[in-house]
Design an enzyme around this catalytic site. Structure first.
Site, short mmCIF file in Angstrom:
data_model
loop_
_atom_site.label_atom_id
_atom_site.label_comp_id
_atom_site.label_asym_id
_atom_site.label_seq_id
_atom_site.Cartn_x
_atom_site.Cartn_y
_atom_site.Cartn_z
N CYS A 58 54.85 95.41 178.10
CA CYS A 58 55.23 94.25 177.28
C CYS A 58 54.51 94.15 175.94
CB CYS A 58 55.08 92.98 178.09
SG CYS A 58 56.01 93.05 179.63
N HIS A 78 54.73 86.65 173.81
CA HIS A 78 55.64 87.40 174.68
C HIS A 78 56.39 86.43 175.59
CE1 HIS A 78 57.32 90.02 177.57
NE2 HIS A 78 56.36 89.91 178.47
N ASN A 131 62.63 87.83 180.29
CA ASN A 131 61.56 88.73 179.84
C ASN A 131 62.16 90.09 179.50
OD1 ASN A 131 59.42 90.53 179.69
ND2 ASN A 131 58.35 89.72 181.48
O1 UT7 Z 1 55.50 90.56 181.26
C1 UT7 Z 1 54.65 90.05 182.27
C2 UT7 Z 1 55.47 90.08 183.51
N1 UT7 Z 1 55.22 89.16 184.54
C3 UT7 Z 1 55.16 87.81 184.47
O2 UT7 Z 1 55.17 87.18 183.46
C4 UT7 Z 1 55.14 87.10 185.79
C5 UT7 Z 1 54.07 86.06 185.90
N2 UT7 Z 1 54.26 85.31 187.11
C6 UT7 Z 1 55.17 84.31 187.23
O3 UT7 Z 1 55.83 83.99 186.27
C7 UT7 Z 1 55.31 83.60 188.55
O4 UT7 Z 1 54.30 84.06 189.43
C8 UT7 Z 1 56.71 83.81 189.18
C9 UT7 Z 1 57.76 83.05 188.38
C10 UT7 Z 1 57.07 85.29 189.22
C11 UT7 Z 1 56.75 83.27 190.61
O5 UT7 Z 1 56.35 81.92 190.65
P1 UT7 Z 1 55.28 81.44 191.76
O6 UT7 Z 1 55.16 79.98 191.61
O7 UT7 Z 1 54.06 82.29 191.57
O8 UT7 Z 1 56.04 81.75 193.11
P2 UT7 Z 1 55.65 82.73 194.32
O9 UT7 Z 1 55.87 84.14 193.93
O10 UT7 Z 1 54.30 82.36 194.85
O11 UT7 Z 1 56.73 82.30 195.36
C12 UT7 Z 1 56.80 80.95 195.89
C13 UT7 Z 1 58.01 80.86 196.80
C14 UT7 Z 1 58.07 81.99 197.83
O12 UT7 Z 1 58.61 81.45 199.04
P3 UT7 Z 1 57.63 81.13 200.27
O13 UT7 Z 1 56.99 82.44 200.62
O14 UT7 Z 1 56.65 80.11 199.75
O15 UT7 Z 1 58.58 80.61 201.29
C15 UT7 Z 1 59.08 82.94 197.25
O16 UT7 Z 1 59.77 83.69 198.24
O17 UT7 Z 1 59.22 80.96 196.05
C16 UT7 Z 1 60.04 81.99 196.59
N3 UT7 Z 1 60.79 82.60 195.52
C17 UT7 Z 1 62.01 82.20 195.15
N4 UT7 Z 1 62.81 81.21 195.62
C18 UT7 Z 1 64.01 81.05 195.01
C19 UT7 Z 1 60.40 83.63 194.71
N5 UT7 Z 1 61.37 83.90 193.83
C20 UT7 Z 1 62.37 83.03 194.07
C21 UT7 Z 1 63.64 82.80 193.49
N6 UT7 Z 1 64.41 81.82 193.98
N7 UT7 Z 1 64.10 83.53 192.44
#
Ligand code: UT7
Length: 315
Positions: free
Chosen positions: A108, A242, A272
């Site tokens: 990125c 970014h 992204n």
């Molecule tokens: O260029 C750099 C690249 N990367 C980034 O910028 C990513 C940085 N990280 C983030 O933006 C966040 O961590 C995410 C948006 C990717 C995820 O958000 P989070 O609040 O950290 O969620 P999580 O991964 O801890 O997931 C929470 C819950 C999980 O369910 P359980 O296990 O609590 O039942 C996931 O399975 O949300 C679930 N989940 C979703 N639910 C509906 C994950 N993705 C989705 C989705 N739709 N798309």
């Protein structure tokens, strides 16, 4: 150097959150508050090299330059359909460049790493006019059954043309190498001698750890770079951050205690797009007429590696 032209190019297919929830266990209600993303441009029948060439030609046109005026070309790209030649050579062939062509894979922050390369070569007296193209198709890296990753990304290309000048006030590059935070693997051709097991794995990401790295790296680097350049936040016109996640941008904004209007954003309809993100955001902000001569732009980007970078550019 000095940026004198910008361009960008996007795939025509727009995929909304509701379209994703048609085949994935996800929803607009989950995606928007956590990411700020409402839709993204996704490659369908286009080739990435054609988007890259289109962005490059628009930047050349905006700069009032011909391909023959360019004497150094850097292409930032994580993945495309070709393993060799480099995307820079493919794009150069399409638009008629005949200068040295260099590819970088700095994820990125690739746009800022590319700025650093052309600026260094210009300072060494080796370059007069440079072209940077950042072209990415991260939607081809994720599994479209993995709701935690595929909803985050969009494709596209952004480009800038630079010529001599002292407008790049400073650049700060940073690495915290830990390849298990964001990674993807693909298998190579088999040989009679390879005995190890090889598998292709779509993009994997430890989202929360990447989130923390992004906010910490960005705020630390931007503050350090402003200080190094003898500048204060009050002199900054725009932070071109970014476009990975609206919450990351919000956290950076809160930490910096800077107002909304200093943070142009297009995450809601792009997602992204890896290294193309800053270059596309710059082009869109320029074409809206929002940047004027003398404005101070602070670029900040972070991603796989983990790598991050910041740059201060006077317009
Ligand atoms: O260029 C750099 C690249 N990367 C980034 O910028 C990513 C940085 N990280 C983030 O933006 C966040 O961590 C995410 C948006 C990717 C995820 O958000 P989070 O609040 O950290 O969620 P999580 O991964 O801890 O997931 C929470 C819950 C999980 O369910 P359980 O296990 O609590 O039942 C996931 O399975 O949300 C679930 N989940 C979703 N639910 C509906 C994950 N993705 C989705 C989705 N739709 N798309």
């Amino acid at each position: 150097m000095r940026i004198i032209g910008t361009g960008s190019s996007l795939p025509k297919k727009i995929v909304t959150n509701d379209m994703l929830s048609g085949f994935l266990d996800t929803s607009d209600e989950w995606i928007v508050p956590r990411t700020g993303i409402r839709s993204r441009h996704v490659i369908s029948d286009e080739n990435l090299e054609d988007l890259a060439a289109d962005a490059a030609l628009k930047a050349l046109d905006a700069a009032g330059m011909k391909p023959s005026d360019i004497d150094y070309f850097v292409c930032s790209n994580v993945v495309n359909e070709y393993i060799t030649p480099g995307l820079s050579c493919i794009v150069a062939g399409k638009i008629g460049l005949s200068c040295p062509c260099v590819d970088i894979n700095c994820a990125c922050p690739g746009f800022i790493y590319a700025l650093d390369i052309v600026e260094s070569r210009w300072k060494a007296g080796k370059v007069r006019n440079a072209l940077i193209v950042c072209a990415e198709e991260p939607t081809r890296m994720t599994s479209w059954q993995d709701r935690a990753t595929c909803v985050l990304f969009g494709d596209g290309a952004g480009a800038v043309v630079l010529t001599g000048g002292d407008n790049i006030r400073g650049i700060n590059l940073h690495a915290e190498p830990c390849p298990d935070k964001i990674w993807q693997k693909r298998t190579l051709e088999p040989t009679p001698y390879v005995t190890k097991e090889e598998i292709s794995v779509p993009l994997q990401m430890k989202g929360r750890e990447v989130f923390r790295f992004a906010v910490n790296a960005s705020t630390t680097q931007v503050e350090a770079l402003l200080e190094e350049c003898g500048m204060t936040k009050s002199q900054v016109t725009y932070y071109m951050v970014h476009q990975a996640n609206a919450r990351i941008i919000e956290a950076i904004k809160q930490y910096m205690a800077e107002p909304d209007e200093k943070f142009p954003s297009n995450i809601s309809d792009h997602g992204n797009s890896s290294s193309a993100s800053c270059a596309i955001l710059l082009d869109e902000t320029v074409r809206k007429g929002l940047i004027k001569k003398g404005d101070i732009l602070v670029f900040s980007a972070f991603g796989a590696g983990l790598l991050s970078a910041a740059a201060i550019v006077e317009w």
